[in-house]
Structures are given as structure tokens and as C-alpha cells.
Design a protein around this motif. Structure first.
Motif, mmCIF file in Angstrom:
data_model
loop_
_atom_site.group_PDB
_atom_site.id
_atom_site.type_symbol
_atom_site.label_atom_id
_atom_site.label_comp_id
_atom_site.label_asym_id
_atom_site.label_seq_id
_atom_site.Cartn_x
_atom_site.Cartn_y
_atom_site.Cartn_z
ATOM 1 N N GLN A 40 0.815 -1.216 0.000
ATOM 2 C CA GLN A 40 0.000 0.000 0.000
ATOM 3 C C GLN A 40 0.853 1.272 0.000
ATOM 4 O O GLN A 40 0.586 2.209 -0.771
ATOM 5 N N THR A 41 1.875 1.338 0.849
ATOM 6 C CA THR A 41 2.689 2.553 0.933
ATOM 7 C C THR A 41 3.557 2.744 -0.317
ATOM 8 O O THR A 41 3.738 3.868 -0.781
ATOM 9 N N THR A 42 4.084 1.641 -0.861
ATOM 10 C CA THR A 42 4.890 1.750 -2.077
ATOM 11 C C THR A 42 4.019 2.227 -3.232
ATOM 12 O O THR A 42 4.443 3.071 -4.043
ATOM 13 N N ALA A 43 2.807 1.714 -3.325
ATOM 14 C CA ALA A 43 1.888 2.160 -4.373
ATOM 15 C C ALA A 43 1.570 3.639 -4.213
ATOM 16 O O ALA A 43 1.511 4.389 -5.204
ATOM 17 N N ALA A 44 1.393 4.095 -2.978
ATOM 18 C CA ALA A 44 1.096 5.511 -2.734
ATOM 19 C C ALA A 44 2.270 6.399 -3.163
ATOM 20 O O ALA A 44 2.067 7.490 -3.733
ATOM 21 N N GLU A 45 3.494 5.945 -2.913
ATOM 22 C CA GLU A 45 4.682 6.712 -3.307
ATOM 23 C C GLU A 45 4.781 6.827 -4.826
ATOM 24 O O GLU A 45 5.063 7.900 -5.364
ATOM 25 N N ILE A 46 4.565 5.712 -5.522
ATOM 26 C CA ILE A 46 4.655 5.719 -6.986
ATOM 27 C C ILE A 46 3.512 6.526 -7.585
ATOM 28 O O ILE A 46 3.681 7.240 -8.589
ATOM 29 N N GLU A 47 2.357 6.438 -6.980
ATOM 30 C CA GLU A 47 1.193 7.202 -7.426
ATOM 31 C C GLU A 47 1.499 8.697 -7.395
ATOM 32 O O GLU A 47 1.226 9.429 -8.357
ATOM 33 N N LYS A 48 2.103 9.147 -6.296
ATOM 34 C CA LYS A 48 2.440 10.566 -6.148
ATOM 35 C C LYS A 48 3.543 10.965 -7.116
ATOM 36 O O LYS A 48 3.498 12.045 -7.732
ATOM 37 N N LYS A 49 4.541 10.107 -7.260
ATOM 38 C CA LYS A 49 5.681 10.397 -8.137
ATOM 39 C C LYS A 49 5.251 10.625 -9.578
ATOM 40 O O LYS A 49 5.744 11.534 -10.260
ATOM 41 N N TRP A 50 4.330 9.796 -10.056
ATOM 42 C CA TRP A 50 3.935 9.836 -11.466
ATOM 43 C C TRP A 50 2.607 10.557 -11.696
ATOM 44 O O TRP A 50 2.179 10.700 -12.843
ATOM 45 N N ASN A 51 1.952 10.951 -10.633
ATOM 46 C CA ASN A 51 0.627 11.579 -10.742
ATOM 47 C C ASN A 51 -0.365 10.643 -11.431
ATOM 48 O O ASN A 51 -1.169 11.046 -12.278
ATOM 49 N N ALA A 52 -0.284 9.392 -11.072
ATOM 50 C CA ALA A 52 -1.197 8.376 -11.595
ATOM 51 C C ALA A 52 -2.175 7.983 -10.489
ATOM 52 O O ALA A 52 -2.088 8.462 -9.365
ATOM 53 N N LYS A 53 -3.083 7.101 -10.842
ATOM 54 C CA LYS A 53 -3.988 6.527 -9.845
ATOM 55 C C LYS A 53 -3.692 5.041 -9.745
ATOM 56 O O LYS A 53 -3.739 4.318 -10.747
ATOM 57 N N ILE A 54 -3.402 4.565 -8.540
ATOM 58 C CA ILE A 54 -3.055 3.153 -8.342
ATOM 59 C C ILE A 54 -3.967 2.565 -7.271
ATOM 60 O O ILE A 54 -4.079 3.101 -6.163
ATOM 61 N N THR A 55 -4.629 1.491 -7.609
ATOM 62 C CA THR A 55 -5.515 0.789 -6.682
ATOM 63 C C THR A 55 -4.912 -0.569 -6.346
ATOM 64 O O THR A 55 -4.572 -1.335 -7.258
ATOM 65 N N VAL A 56 -4.780 -0.867 -5.063
ATOM 66 C CA VAL A 56 -4.203 -2.131 -4.603
ATOM 67 C C VAL A 56 -5.296 -2.967 -3.956
ATOM 68 O O VAL A 56 -5.870 -2.560 -2.932
ATOM 69 N N ASN A 57 -5.591 -4.103 -4.550
ATOM 70 C CA ASN A 57 -6.590 -5.027 -4.002
ATOM 71 C C ASN A 57 -5.868 -6.264 -3.466
ATOM 72 O O ASN A 57 -5.303 -7.040 -4.248
#
Length: 411
Positions: A305-322
């Protein structure tokens, strides 16, 4: 009773041609789950029912259909064969194999049609030969040997052939166990994992942990990347960082298991665009992880979850982790339990050497028995070709294992 080894071997030798032809007829029928692009196990189940009915076993047969609206006839059938001519009330001796298979993968990497099984160099090639057709056919013929030779049994015998093992057993052994179709005293073997020597018995499984990650950006033309957000590098960046972080942080080891550590592997990835000059605006990837029994599940979730949040912010993308897992405890089976001793004795009738107790990555039907308090173990005599292209089973192992199942059922 003393195991009539020579009588059993003679019977198997007389049946070899029939065994192979029956086995091939089952292997020719795909049994892919709807999520894997198939329509379930219906056709394969009907073939198995046809075979055992021709053997005169119709009255011993029960078919448990679990509803699945996406499958053929909206059903995922499970077969239970119960042999108990003396109406014995003792615990049952149970074997559980599964009908379903995994997709063939890249067909160009196969040397032959995966659904037209052939024998070459002493090996039977085809999808599902090792996983789990070998265990299925050995269980059936182990019982057939007992019936044909009129061997004495001290316990009822159940040969169970289930659906949906490859995708979590929602339509297979899990509901059968939850419906209390087995007793806590039953002696259960699952012939679904093993080694070339046939001398390893699996008594412990890792916890399954699966993650589905969706990355969303903005589709565009490859000639104008500034007007799009290409999800391919975003998802690759995420996968790379997750792989490094997970393998660096969670290094606990347990020598019972092979491999002795928790595993974290990216696997399936959905095709995102059909043409080469379009930048994808969506990426879907799955991770298949197998965790040691004491692995910190909540910490592992947090890394995703935290790694996805970091990458999401870095690239300005939307990442959903299920995250698809349950923090379950799958008990380890002790060496001195009746099922282990019984199987060791049966193996010893045909294979020389000392057996070893091991743990594996998990995912077998045995876990559902263990969580219900039923002592189930996993065993096989195989070359580790499950899920590979050019999957095969060794033909001589097939005949050896039929004798071992005959011994296990009658010990």
C-alpha cells in the motif's frame, strides 16, 4: 493385512494398456476455470463418471454440484466415490485429486498438442499429466485394484475428485469440507506435489497471499507522450520497487520449506493496448506470494500500500491495490500421526529409502482439511513439471504409485 505386493504388481502389469488409454481419454478434455478462459470441469467430470460407471461403481458415486453461473451448465461438479462393502464405521481413508488445470501458456513452446497426450521416452506429455491427472488416475486405479482383486479393507475408502483447485477451491474442496462431508478422524492424502524420488511427504504449507494492482493514467498517441500518461513505466517502476523492498525486508527462513523463505512474485499482466503506437492508459498486474506461517501479514500489506502511494504521487497516476488474502493459520502435521505413518508404510512397499517431511509453497486441497482439524498430507512421485510447457508424468511412476495407493488404502 500383509500387502500382497506380487499379486498387485501382476494386476497392474495386466492393466497397463488400459490405464494409459483411460488416462489419455481424461487428459484430452480441458477443464479450465471460467476465470482462466474455460467453462469449468463439467465435460471432464462426465467422462470420469462414464468411466467409473462402466466399472460398475455407479452406486458408490455421489456428484456434488457447486453453482457457478459462468461455468457450463452453471455448475462446478465434484465427484465422491465411496467404497464400503462391509458397512464399516471406522474413519475413512481418503484421497483427493483435482480435475481442473491451468492454461497451456505459449502454445508455440509446446512440442505437441497439449490436449493430445503422447508417450515419448517413457514420459506421458500433455497439460494436466502431472497436475493433477497422475494423482487422479493413481487413486482411481488403486481402488480398482482392490475391487478387482477383492482385497480386504479395514476402513471405508473415499476417492474424491474436485473442481477449482487452481483458483482457490471456492467451488471444490472448500465447500465439501465446510459441509462436513469428512470426519476429523479421516486419514487424508492429497496426491498433488512431490519429488522424483517419491520420498518426500508434505506436512506444511505457506499462506497464499495474492495482490491485484490497477494503475490508471491517460491513453494517448506514442508520438505525443507529453499528452498522455503511459501506465507501462509507472507499473514497471512500482513492480521493481515492490520486488526489491519485499525481498529485502522479509527474509525470515524456515528449513522445513522449499524454498525456505516467503516468496513474492509478479505473475499475470493484462494486455493493455492492441497496437504498437498507442500509449496504454491502464495496467493490471497480479502478484502471487507464498508466506511462511509466521510471516507478518499486516506489514506485508503495508509495503504494497505505501509503495503504491509513493509511486502514485511520483507519477501523478492513480493506483488501486486489491489484496486478496486471509491471515489464516494452516497447522503443520506431526510425524507421529496415523496418516503419516500409514503413507510411509505404503511408500516403503515400492520405494527404497527414508521418507522426509517437508513444507511447500502451498495452495493444495490439504490446507482446507488442516484448517478444519483434519490431518491431511500431500504426496507425489513426480518431476516438478506442473504449470510448465511440455508438462509430463513419468509412466513408470504412474504404475508404481497405483501400487502405493493400493497399499495406502489397505494398510
Amino acid at each position: 493385512m500383509n500387502f500382497p505386493k506380487q499379486q498387485v504388481i501382476r494386476w497392474i502389469n495386466e492393466q497397463k494398456e488400459d490405464i494409459l488409454e483411460i488416462y489419455k481419454s481424461i487428459l484430452r478434455i480441458p477443464a479450465l476455470a471460467p476465470k482462466n478462459g474455460g467453462d469449468g470441469e463439467w465435460d471432464k467430470a462426465q467422462k470420469i463418471i462414464e468411466i467409473i460407471t462402466s466399472w460398475g461403481w455407479k452406486d458408490w458415486l455421489e456428484v456434488v454440484e457447486v453453482p457457478d453461473p459462468k461455468a457450463k451448465n452453471q455448475s462446478r461438479p465434484n465427484i465422491i466415490i465411496t467404497y464400503n462393502p462391509e458397512n464399516l464405521s471406522t474413519p475413512a481413508i481418503v484421497s483427493v485429486a483435482h480435475m481442473d488445470i491451468v492454461p497451456v501458456g505459449d502454445l508455440s513452446e509446446w512440442d505437441h498438442d497439449p490436449f493430445d497426450p503422447i508417450v515419448k521416452d517413457g514420459k506421458l506429455f500433455g497439460r494436466g499429466t502431472e497436475d493433477n491427472g497422475q494423482g487422479l488416475i493413481c487413486s482411481l486405479y488403486g481402488l480398482k485394484c482392490i475391487v478387482d482383486l477383492k482385497l480386504t479393507i479395514a476402513n471405508p475408502i473415499k476417492v474424491v475428485i474436485v473442481a477449482d483447485e487452481e483458483l482457490g477451491s471456492t467451488y471444490g474442496i472448500r465447500p465439501l469440507v465446510e459441509q462436513n462431508r469428512f470426519s476429523p478422524e479421516d486419514i487424508v492424502v492429497v496426491p498433488d506435489a512431490g519429488v522424483k524420488s517419491g520420498l518426500e511427504i508434505e506436512v506444511a504449507e505457506k499462506k497464499p497471499f495474492q495482490v491485484h494492482i490497477i494503475t490508471e493514467g491517460h491513453q494517448g498517441h506514442a508520438a505525443r507522450p507529453n499528452d498522455a500518461l503511459n501506465t507501462q513505466p509507472v507499473a514497471n517502476d512500482l513492480a521493481s520497487k515492490l520486488f526489491e523492498e519485499l525481498h529485502t525486508r522479509f527474509t525470515e527462513s524456515d528449513p522445513l520449506f522449499y524454498p525456505p523463505v516467503s516468496t513474492f512474485e509478479p505473475t499475470k499482466r493484462v494486455n493493455n493496448v492492441e497496437n504498437t503506437n498507442t500509449l496504454p492508459g491502464r495496467d493490471e498486474q497480479w502478484w502471487d506470494c507464498r508466506l511462511l506461517p509466521n510471516a507478518p501479514v499486516e506489514e506485508i500489506k503495508k509495503v504494497f500500500q505505501t509503495t503504491a502511494a509513493e509511486i502514485e504521487k511520483k507519477w501523478n497516476a492513480k493506483i488501486t491495490v486489491n489484496i486478496r488474502t486471509r491471515d489464516i493459520k494452516i497447522p503443520t502435521i506431526n510425524a507421529d500421526t496415523p496418516v503419516v505413518r500409514r503413507l510411509q508404510k505404503a511408500i516403503g512397499t515400492m520405494i527404497e529409502g527414508e521418507t522426509t517431511l517437508v513444507g511447500i509453497g502451498g495452495g493444495t486441497c490439504a490446507a482446507f482439511f488442516r484448517m478444519a482439524g483434519i490431518k491431511a498430507i500431500v504426496w507425489g512421485h513426480m518431476d516438478h513439471k506442473a504449470h510448465e510447457t511440455n508438462e509430463y508424468c513419468v509412466v513408470e511412476n504412474l504404475y508404481t504409485d497405483i501400487a502405493i495407493f493400493t497399499a495406502f488404502f489397505t494398510a
